[in-house]
Design an enzyme around this catalytic site. Structure first.
Site, PDB file in Angstrom:
ATOM      1  N   GLY A   1     176.855 -21.572  46.735  1.00 12.62           N
ATOM      2  CA  GLY A   1     176.582 -21.611  45.301  1.00 12.62           C
ATOM      3  C   GLY A   1     175.661 -22.750  44.936  1.00 12.62           C
ATOM      4  O   GLY A   1     175.308 -23.594  45.761  1.00 12.62           O
TER       5      GLY A   1
ATOM      6  N   GLY B   1     174.791 -25.193  41.223  1.00 16.04           N
ATOM      7  CA  GLY B   1     175.051 -25.460  39.814  1.00 16.04           C
ATOM      8  C   GLY B   1     174.255 -26.654  39.340  1.00 16.04           C
ATOM      9  O   GLY B   1     173.410 -27.194  40.061  1.00 16.04           O
ATOM     10  N   GLY B   2     174.544 -27.085  38.103  1.00 15.60           N
ATOM     11  CA  GLY B   2     173.837 -28.220  37.545  1.00 15.60           C
ATOM     12  C   GLY B   2     174.086 -29.499  38.317  1.00 15.60           C
ATOM     13  O   GLY B   2     173.264 -30.413  38.332  1.00 15.60           O
ATOM     14  N   TYR B   3     175.233 -29.575  38.991  1.00 13.60           N
ATOM     15  CA  TYR B   3     175.576 -30.764  39.778  1.00 13.60           C
ATOM     16  C   TYR B   3     174.795 -30.802  41.084  1.00 13.60           C
ATOM     17  O   TYR B   3     174.410 -31.867  41.567  1.00 13.60           O
ATOM     18  CB  TYR B   3     177.088 -30.735  40.048  1.00 13.60           C
ATOM     19  CG  TYR B   3     177.637 -31.939  40.794  1.00 13.60           C
ATOM     20  CD1 TYR B   3     177.978 -33.087  40.098  1.00 13.60           C
ATOM     21  CD2 TYR B   3     177.828 -31.896  42.168  1.00 13.60           C
ATOM     22  CE1 TYR B   3     178.498 -34.185  40.773  1.00 13.60           C
ATOM     23  CE2 TYR B   3     178.346 -32.991  42.851  1.00 13.60           C
ATOM     24  CZ  TYR B   3     178.682 -34.136  42.143  1.00 13.60           C
ATOM     25  OH  TYR B   3     179.188 -35.218  42.798  1.00 13.60           O
ATOM     26  N   GLY B   4     174.545 -29.658  41.678  1.00 10.22           N
ATOM     27  CA  GLY B   4     173.855 -29.571  42.958  1.00 10.22           C
ATOM     28  C   GLY B   4     174.312 -28.334  43.714  1.00 10.22           C
ATOM     29  O   GLY B   4     174.892 -27.402  43.145  1.00 10.22           O
TER      30      GLY B   4
ATOM     31  N   VAL C   1     176.546 -26.108  46.484  1.00  7.80           N
ATOM     32  CA  VAL C   1     177.936 -26.020  46.919  1.00  7.80           C
ATOM     33  C   VAL C   1     177.965 -25.373  48.299  1.00  7.80           C
ATOM     34  O   VAL C   1     177.349 -24.321  48.510  1.00  7.80           O
ATOM     35  CB  VAL C   1     178.794 -25.201  45.927  1.00  7.80           C
ATOM     36  CG1 VAL C   1     180.252 -25.198  46.360  1.00  7.80           C
ATOM     37  CG2 VAL C   1     178.649 -25.748  44.512  1.00  7.80           C
TER      38      VAL C   1
ATOM     39  N   LYS D   1     180.723 -29.970  46.983  1.00  4.95           N
ATOM     40  CA  LYS D   1     179.648 -30.047  45.998  1.00  4.95           C
ATOM     41  C   LYS D   1     178.809 -31.272  46.319  1.00  4.95           C
ATOM     42  O   LYS D   1     179.282 -32.410  46.234  1.00  4.95           O
ATOM     43  CB  LYS D   1     180.220 -30.152  44.581  1.00  4.95           C
ATOM     44  CG  LYS D   1     180.807 -28.858  44.057  1.00  4.95           C
ATOM     45  CD  LYS D   1     181.117 -28.982  42.579  1.00  4.95           C
ATOM     46  CE  LYS D   1     181.606 -27.655  42.017  1.00  4.95           C
ATOM     47  NZ  LYS D   1     181.859 -27.738  40.568  1.00  4.95           N
TER      48      LYS D   1
ATOM     49  N   ASP E   1     182.906 -26.119  29.153  1.00  2.00           N
ATOM     50  CA  ASP E   1     182.020 -25.146  29.807  1.00  2.00           C
ATOM     51  C   ASP E   1     182.824 -24.029  30.447  1.00  2.00           C
ATOM     52  O   ASP E   1     182.594 -23.657  31.592  1.00  2.00           O
ATOM     53  CB  ASP E   1     181.141 -25.846  30.841  1.00  2.00           C
ATOM     54  CG  ASP E   1     179.923 -25.005  31.230  1.00  2.00           C
ATOM     55  OD1 ASP E   1     179.543 -24.126  30.436  1.00  2.00           O
ATOM     56  OD2 ASP E   1     179.370 -25.224  32.318  1.00  2.00           O
TER      57      ASP E   1
END
Length: 947
Positions: free
Chosen positions: A626, A628-631, A633, A647, A742
């Site tokens: 995956g 996401g905005g964090y980075g 996965v 993550k 969110d």
């Protein structure tokens, strides 16, 4: 070595003076002052984290704008703008040391304490903006000695005490906005000496005494708004009828007596409200300004007849005379000479008077609303053919702005998931800048006919094309004030569909500095917020703009070169001195952690970088599951065989303190419906969070058919219940409580048994503190973050975050579970689509066909719950506790597996065409109603099962 140290010291001193001469240094006293200001403010969002640096102007402190002053060779703070940053704490007296400051803006925070008298020392100050805080105490006399102050905005606080007479010494002030406080005492007549004052807003205070006749001497006054004060049976001075520049006079509920003054001498009067007083006598027969839009004399004891002068007012929108003692005829000529535009309306409210007859026939056009209930004439309703005007008057809802989406545009061409939208009236796809505004004292009662005029007013002052502005929504509030949300789109271009940073800065500066000139119709405005989503989510506002002259820049370059040469010579000398000295340097392992976790947290393990690298085959693309905005996965297998999700943050995404704050928060959250944090890694510049692995992916994956196995209704309902329980835990049992912010299908993960677990608390917020009775003591005002389609519309509009914002988001997830639709698809919103289908009796036609058979009554109640959660109004939504209770009721009422199936035809289900749907039929043991259900929680409320 002493000589070497001395030489180094001399080098640094010479460097300092070289830079000082170049004008690159902020004045030391202002650096000290800003550090003191920071210490006395509390900042849970860490907006002020950069304030630790020694030179604010050079170091780009967020919210601090500086300029170079040749008079002393220093940079000085010119603007201190910290709008809507969720700050608390108090204002430091050291603000008075910022002697060159022109703008002080702390609006829409939670700052308490009193206003420091030292602000009166800032003689350069032009804008003093402290609206929407919790400031208390009296107004310092020293604020009356600010010769350049133009806007004095302190509304929506808890300021008490009298208005200082010293405020009469403000020669430049134009805007005096102090409404919604607790200011008491007499309005000083001395304030009539203010030569430039145009807006005098002191409504909703505790003012008393009398209305000073001297206020009529203000040569520039346009708005006098003093509603909801207590002037002790004072009369309205007759001299107010001579205020030649006045546009709006609002004295509602001020305990005034006497007669209605003759205001025909005010040539441009647009708005008159003298309602809810104790005025007597008759209405003056003289004709008011032909430009007037609103006349409200309701709730007095006015007698006599309705004057014919109310006819021939072409812009009139609202004439309210209800609850008086008016008698005689109902005029039938008020609208005769009016030319109504498409959207124009006229409301005539004559209810509860003594009107006994009509003059002529009462047959108004459809644009005119007449209310006559409570008058003797209604007893002859059928005889006079006026019965339709004698029913109860219903309060009109705020009109809804029609959608600007162009359905003829190509589907899926605009990536709405990243806040890109079609520009109104075109198929140009662009990312808008959101602006929350409030017209604090408009001179109209109905905005719709003036919408086009407002769009021209805004775009012309922003130097934009008309198509670049979209009024997304608007709502009337108490005051009356008009709150609206604007979307501003970039100019049409084949090269770019986003604003660049300089254009964002230009537009936001115009709003934030109140550079848009006041408009007679729309009055002054409040800036509530900027909404930066999608490509603008990492833009910080206001941006720094240090004003350096060309000479200063040249000086900086020369000073820097001089400094660099001096330092190179000094360093060369030091190394030459040390060459012959023995040296020992301890070896630092590459594997050594950059920073150790400051406190030990139970159940959270610190992993080494190499351990996680090995678990993911060096973060191979094959292990990536995956993004996401964090980075990214990754799926990893630890040495003990445990499968985890890792993550991996993008480089530099979080500061060390922020990273550990996230870990500390996550380590305290333990619930079977939350994804558990296993550990973390903070080595070699890497920041990673390690979670339990969820083999069945996300709910979004299943609803988008990424997995072959479809979800039955029973499984969907249990997923909904599990997610709701996880959110309920965050709201009520986490310590401290947390608002997720969110909630979406991508953040609801499924374990091997399809147990739903809520994930991704990267933008979570601590919830507002509640008192002992369970009521919130404060809303949380914060920058909007989340995912378009799931965002609470009130949170988007007001930036006030509550637990009900999560309720809205989970309501959207429930609608996805029921329909299989995306929250936003082809420019269409799932809530609007589902509401339209349900209201048309076609609810079953939009149920996800991949669900299989389902019990129709359960579907109806689940749909009612989903729509209740996704109401636009916060107060209309249930709490998470009510949501969990209703879902538990539904789960307990699911039919047994041997319940027979029945084919439901289109006519009985509301499905269009010949489609059919298999449903279970079972008599429910609970009382239920037809869709939509009247209650979300049934009469039987079970205890929430243990988690």
């Amino acid at each position: 070595m002493a000589s070497t140290s001395g030489y180094l010291l001399l080098s640094f001193v010479s460097c300092y003076f070289a830079l000082l001469a170049a004008g690159q240094m902020t004045h030391p006293s202002e650096v000290t002052a800003l550090q003191a200001i920071r210490r006395k403010l509390k900042d849970p969002l860490r907006n002020l984290r950069n304030w630790k640096k020694n030179d604010p102007c050079v170091s780009h402190w967020i919210g601090v704008n500086c300029d170079f002053y040749p008079s002393d060779g220093f940079l000085h703070v010119k603007e201190l703008r910290l709008l809507n940053k969720n700050l608390s704490g108090i204002l430091a007296p050291e603000l008075g040391q910022l002697s060159h400051m022109e703008i002080l803006d702390f609006m829409w925070n939670n700052i308490s304490g009193s206003i420091p008298k030292e602000i009166g020392n800032i003689t350069s100050l032009q804008l003093l903006l402290l609206s929407g805080n919790q400031i208390s105490g009296p107004l310092p006399d020293e604020l009356g000695f600010l010769p350049n102050l133009t806007k004095f905005q302190l509304d929506l606080n808890y300021i008490s005490g009298p208005l200082p007479k010293s405020f009469a010494n403000l020669p430049s002030v134009k805007h005096f906005h102090m409404n919604n406080n607790s200011i008491s005492g007499q309005i000083p007549p001395e304030l009539s000496a203010l030569p430039l004052l145009i807006h005098f807003l002191l409504d909703n205070n505790n003012l008393s005494g009398y209305l000073p006749p001297e206020l009529s001497k203000m040569p520039s006054l346009k708005i006098l708004q003093l509603d909801n004060n207590n002037f002790g049976m004072s009369e309205i001075p007759a001299s107010y009828g001579n205020m030649s520049k006045l546009l709006k006079l609002s004295l509602r509920n001020c305990n005034l007596q006497g007669t209605v003054p003759d205001l025909s001498g005010i040539p441009g009067l647009l708005y008159l409200d003298l309602s809810q007083n104790q005025l007597t006598g008759s209405i003056p027969p003289s004709k008011l300004s032909v430009s007037i839009t609103t006349i409200d004399l309701s709730n007095n004891t006015i007698n006599g007849s309705i004057p014919s002068s109310f006819s021939g007012l072409p812009r009139l929108q609202n004439l309210s005379l209800q609850n008086n003692l008016l008698s005689g005829f109902i005029p039938s000529t008020i609208w005769k000479n009016m030319t109504f535009s498409k959207d124009a309306k006229l409301k005539l409210d004559f209810q509860n008077n003594l009107l006994s007859d009509i003059s002529g026939s009462l047959d108004p056009p459809s644009n005119v609303t007449i209310l006559l209930q409570g008058n003797p004439v209604c007893a002859r309703g059928n005889q006079l053919n006026i019965s339709r005007f004698c029913g109860p008057g219903n309060e009109e809802e705020a009109p809804e702005i029609p959608s600007n989406s162009n359905n003829s545009c190509p589907p899926q061409a605009c990536p709405v998931s990243n806040n890109f939208q079609y520009v109104p009236e075109s198929c140009f796809c662009a990312a808008p800048l959101g602006v929350g505004l409030r017209l604090r004292s408009p001179s109209i009662s109905d905005f719709v006919p003036y919408r086009g005029q407002f769009e021209v007013y805004i775009t012309s002052n922003l130097h934009l094309e008309l198509y670049q502005l979209s009024i997304d929504s608007f709502q009337w509030q108490k005051g009356p004030r008009l709150r609206m949300y604007l979307k501003i789109f970039p100019q049409y271009s084949n090269d770019s569909s986003t604003f660049n940073i300089s254009e964002i800065q230009r537009i936001t500066d115009i709003f934030a500095k109140f550079s848009i000139p006041s408009n007679d119709t729309f009055g002054p405005y409040d800036l509530l917020n900027f909404t930066l989503l999608g490509p603008y989510s990492n833009v910080f506002l206001p941006p720094l703009k240090t004003g350096l002259s060309k000479g200063a820049v040249a000086g900086i370059v020369l000073g820097s070169i001089s400094c660099a040469i001096t330092l190179i010579l000094a360093i060369t000398l030091v190394f030459w001195k040390k060459l012959s000295l023995p040296r020992y340097q301890p070896k630092v392992s590459k594997d050594q952690s950059i920073s150790k976790i400051p406190v030990k947290m139970e159940g959270v393990k610190g992993f080494g970088f190499k351990e996680l690298e090995m678990a993911t085959s060096s973060f191979s693309i094959a292990t990536q599951v995956g993004h996401g905005g964090y980075g990214n996965v990754y799926k990893g297998i630890l040495t003990d065989g445990t499968v985890v999700a890792i993550k991996r943050a993008q480089q530099g995404s979080l500061q060390g303190a922020e990273f550990y704050t996230e870990i500390e928060l996550l380590s305290r959250l333990h619930h079977r419906n939350l994804v558990s944090l296993v550990g973390y890694c903070n080595e070699e510049g890497e920041q990673m969070l390690v979670y339990e692995f969820m083999p069945n992916g996300s709910l979004h994956d299943h609803l988008s058919a990424k997995f072959r196995e479809t979800l039955s209704f029973e499984r969907r309902l249990n997923i909904a219940l599990g997610a709701a329980k996880g959110i309920l835990y965050l709201h009520t049992e986490a310590d401290p409580p947390v608002i997720h912010r969110d909630i979406k299908a991508n953040n609801i993960l499924l374990d091997s048994k399809f147990t739903a677990k809520v994930s991704d608390f990267g933008i979570s917020k601590l919830a507002p503190v509640t008192d002992t009775k369970g009521f919130e003591t404060a809303d949380m005002l914060t920058a909007v973050k989340g995912t378009p389609g799931y965002l609470d519309p009130e949170y988007l509009l007001t930036h006030r975050l509550t637990e009900k914002s999560d309720v809205y988001s989970i309501g959207i997830v429930f609608l996805e579970l029921l329909t299989g639709m995306r929250p936003i698809s082809h420019g269409r919103n799932i809530v609007h689509e589902v509401n339209a289908a349900c209201q048309s009796g076609l609810m079953f036609s939009i149920i996800d066909r991949n669900m299989g058979p389902y019990p129709s009554e359960c579907i109806k109640r689940f749909m009612a719950l989903a729509l209740k959660c996704s109401q636009d109004k916060t107060d209309a939504r249930p709490t998470m506790l009510e949501v969990v209770r209703e879902l538990e009721n539904l789960v307990s009422e699911l039919p047994e597996s041997d319940t027979f199936q029945l084919e439901l035809n289109a006519s009985s289900s509301g499905i269009s065409g010949s489609a059919t749907s298999s449903v279970y039929v079972k008599k429910s043991p609970y009382v239920s109603t037809d869709f939509p259900g009247s209650d979300l929680v049934s009469g039987v409320i079970p205890t929430i099962r243990p988690r």
